[in-house]
Scaffold this active site. Structure first.
Site, PDB file in Angstrom:
ATOM      1  N   LYS A 164     -26.209 -10.010 -20.600  1.00 60.10           N
ATOM      2  CA  LYS A 164     -24.889  -9.927 -21.223  1.00 60.10           C
ATOM      3  C   LYS A 164     -24.797  -8.788 -22.233  1.00 60.10           C
ATOM      4  O   LYS A 164     -23.702  -8.415 -22.634  1.00 60.10           O
ATOM      5  CB  LYS A 164     -24.522 -11.258 -21.857  1.00 60.10           C
ATOM      6  CG  LYS A 164     -24.359 -12.358 -20.805  1.00 60.10           C
ATOM      7  CD  LYS A 164     -23.911 -13.672 -21.399  1.00 60.10           C
ATOM      8  CE  LYS A 164     -23.739 -14.736 -20.335  1.00 60.10           C
ATOM      9  NZ  LYS A 164     -25.045 -15.228 -19.816  1.00 60.10           N
TER      10      LYS A 164
HETATM   11  C1  PLP Z   1     -24.861 -16.057 -18.717  1.00 52.41           C
HETATM   12  C2  PLP Z   1     -26.122 -16.227 -18.001  1.00 52.41           C
HETATM   13  C3  PLP Z   1     -26.149 -16.570 -16.638  1.00 52.41           C
HETATM   14  C4  PLP Z   1     -24.886 -16.842 -15.869  1.00 52.41           C
HETATM   15  O1  PLP Z   1     -24.090 -15.693 -15.697  1.00 52.41           O
HETATM   16  P1  PLP Z   1     -22.564 -15.825 -15.255  1.00 52.41           P
HETATM   17  O2  PLP Z   1     -22.034 -14.450 -15.252  1.00 52.41           O
HETATM   18  O3  PLP Z   1     -21.900 -16.704 -16.260  1.00 52.41           O
HETATM   19  O4  PLP Z   1     -22.581 -16.458 -13.918  1.00 52.41           O
HETATM   20  C5  PLP Z   1     -27.373 -16.649 -16.007  1.00 52.41           C
HETATM   21  N1  PLP Z   1     -28.524 -16.448 -16.680  1.00 52.41           N
HETATM   22  C6  PLP Z   1     -28.536 -16.135 -17.984  1.00 52.41           C
HETATM   23  C7  PLP Z   1     -29.840 -15.971 -18.670  1.00 52.41           C
HETATM   24  C8  PLP Z   1     -27.352 -16.012 -18.688  1.00 52.41           C
HETATM   25  O5  PLP Z   1     -27.393 -15.709 -19.978  1.00 52.41           O
END
Ligand code: PLP
Length: 434
Positions: free
Chosen positions: A107
């Site tokens: 993210k």
């Molecule tokens: C946010 C997150 C996900 C899921 O991603 P999405 O885009 O919400 O499907 C998977 N793994 C980790 C470690 C995350 O932080």
């Protein structure tokens, strides 16, 4: 480029409006009116370009009409101050490591890009903007760190009390400055609900400027396409592709990351098949099998960033493929893993290859071992560093085996600051009006 709402009940808006508002007026999610395709030649030479160069080319196709190119280039290059390498795990399975950013999770890319784009749009105005972000763990830290110290923006992170790991928590509760952490008595879905309520509250929105930094924001979600292109380039550069088909598995919660991959493929990126890897929160898995979509409360698992019972970006997937279950279930194959299986996978992959998966990446890895056919290469998104889930991972492979990266260790020495709150909307509203 204009952005329309997936609910199609409100006029199209500019990029600036889509980024500042986050959610469309009719409660839908914004989508770009066009998805520009690359010429096939682009992919023949893509391996000669760097990650930043590739990302800039992709960004031009999303944002090139709305952001001047010098600035856009700056935003892209400044966002990508770290690499997203592709690492070999077995002969046919590769890990796309998305955990080399400041908070060690994927993210970081979207959050850093969004902070910079929002700042670009707000620069001329003398306004205080409130970014609301609900987190099940990693979003909060990525957004808080992406926005830390950015002038004119205050970030409010809502997280479910006691339901995120210690390491996740310190990354957004120890920052201070323009970051406030709200510890909500409830689940992630409660947090997400509070944020949605605030956006829909007309009276509130007349008094304060609110925007979202959840994966629903186009400035967070679209840039996630960058690393899919780069992964292809690096595999091609290493001679791995070589006529083979590429299968990409995405550990999914709110489905923003997977949707960005689908859009990359619509732009021409040669990905043969996508896999959505889920934990016990299996609404989309179920939809893919049955065509029935039943959002429901989330359940807790050891892959807690995927503990989502009503994935917000599913609306975008439906929109992208005209609500055709047939098309969607061709484009995306679903896999689901319960905690015991996830633990087993972490253990076995570590024993057999010496590669340490985090609980989310483990779902991605396992789906590939079950799905891949001869002549295919699989890439799973390793969405977080295993040290972010040290307790779970060491439980499986043994105490003291996970090394804490320096970046994480630094967070652990900070002092926790948070505001505790119940999950009633009235409490949240009062806080925002203060
Ligand atoms: C946010 C997150 C996900 C899921 O991603 P999405 O885009 O919400 O499907 C998977 N793994 C980790 C470690 C995350 O932080």
């Amino acid at each position: 480029m204009k952005y329309y709402s997936t609910n199609k009940n409100t006029p199209e808006v500019t990029l600036q409006e889509a980024v500042v508002k986050g959610l469309a007026a009719d409660n839908g999610l914004f989508m770009p009116e066009r998805i520009e395709k690359f010429d096939p030649e682009f992919f023949e030479k893509i391996d000669q370009l760097s990650f930043q160069e590739i990302a800039y080319e992709v960004a031009l196709r999303f944002f090139g009409e709305d952001v001047d190119h010098e600035h856009l280039k700056e935003i892209v290059y400044d966002t990508l101050q770290f690499d997203c390498p592709v690492v070999k795990v077995t002969d046919s399975i590769y890990s796309l490591e998305l955990f080399h950013g400041p908070t060690l999770a994927f993210k970081d890319v979207g959050a850093r890009f969004m902070a910079r784009l929002l700042n670009y749009f707000l620069e001329e105005k003398d306004q205080q903007v409130n970014v609301l972000v609900a987190t099940s763990g990693d979003t909060g830290s990525a957004v808080a760190n992406g926005f830390l110290g950015v002038e004119g923006i205050h970030v409010h992170v809502l997280y479910p009390k006691g339901k995120v790991s210690k390491i996740q928590e310190v990354q957004f509760t120890t920052l201070g400055q323009n970051i406030t952490a709200l510890e909500i008595e409830g689940t992630f879905d409660d947090c997400q609900h509070l944020v949605k309520m605030a956006f829909l509250d007309k009276e509130l929105n007349e008094k304060v400027i609110l925007t979202s930094a959840n994966s629903i924001n186009v400035a967070r979600f679209l840039p996630q396409a960058f690393y899919y292109f780069n992964a292809y380039a690096r595999l091609k550069e290493a001679g791995v592709i070589n006529g083979k088909e590429l299968v990409v598995s995405v550990p999914s919660g709110n489905f923003g990351n997977l949707t960005a991959g689908l859009i990359a493929a619509e732009m021409g990126l040669p990905i043969k098949q996508f896999i959505a890897a889920n934990n016990a929160n299996d609404v989309v898995f179920e939809y893919l099998q049955t065509g029935k979509y039943n959002p429901r409360p989330s359940v807790e698992t050891i892959a807690n960033a995927m503990d989502v019972g009503a994935p917000s970006n599913f609306a975008r997937i439906l929109d992208l493929y005209d609500h055709s279950h047939q098309l969607i279930s061709e484009k995306i194959k679903g896999f689901r893993y319960f905690d015991e299986e996830i633990r087993k996978v972490i253990y076995e992959v570590y024993q057999q290859t010496n590669y340490l998966c985090d609980p989310h990446g483990a779902c991605g890895f396992q789906s590939l071992t079950e799905f891949l056919k001869d002549g295919q290469i699989g890439v799973f998104l390793e969405t977080a560093h295993p040290a972010k889930f040290t307790e779970t991972v060491e439980d499986v492979i043994g105490k003291g085996r996970v090394r804490l990266p320096k970046k994480l260790a630094a967070f652990m020495t900070g002092e926790k600051q948070s505001i505790e709150m119940d999950s009633a909307y009235e409490s949240f509203r009062k806080y925002l009006l203060k």
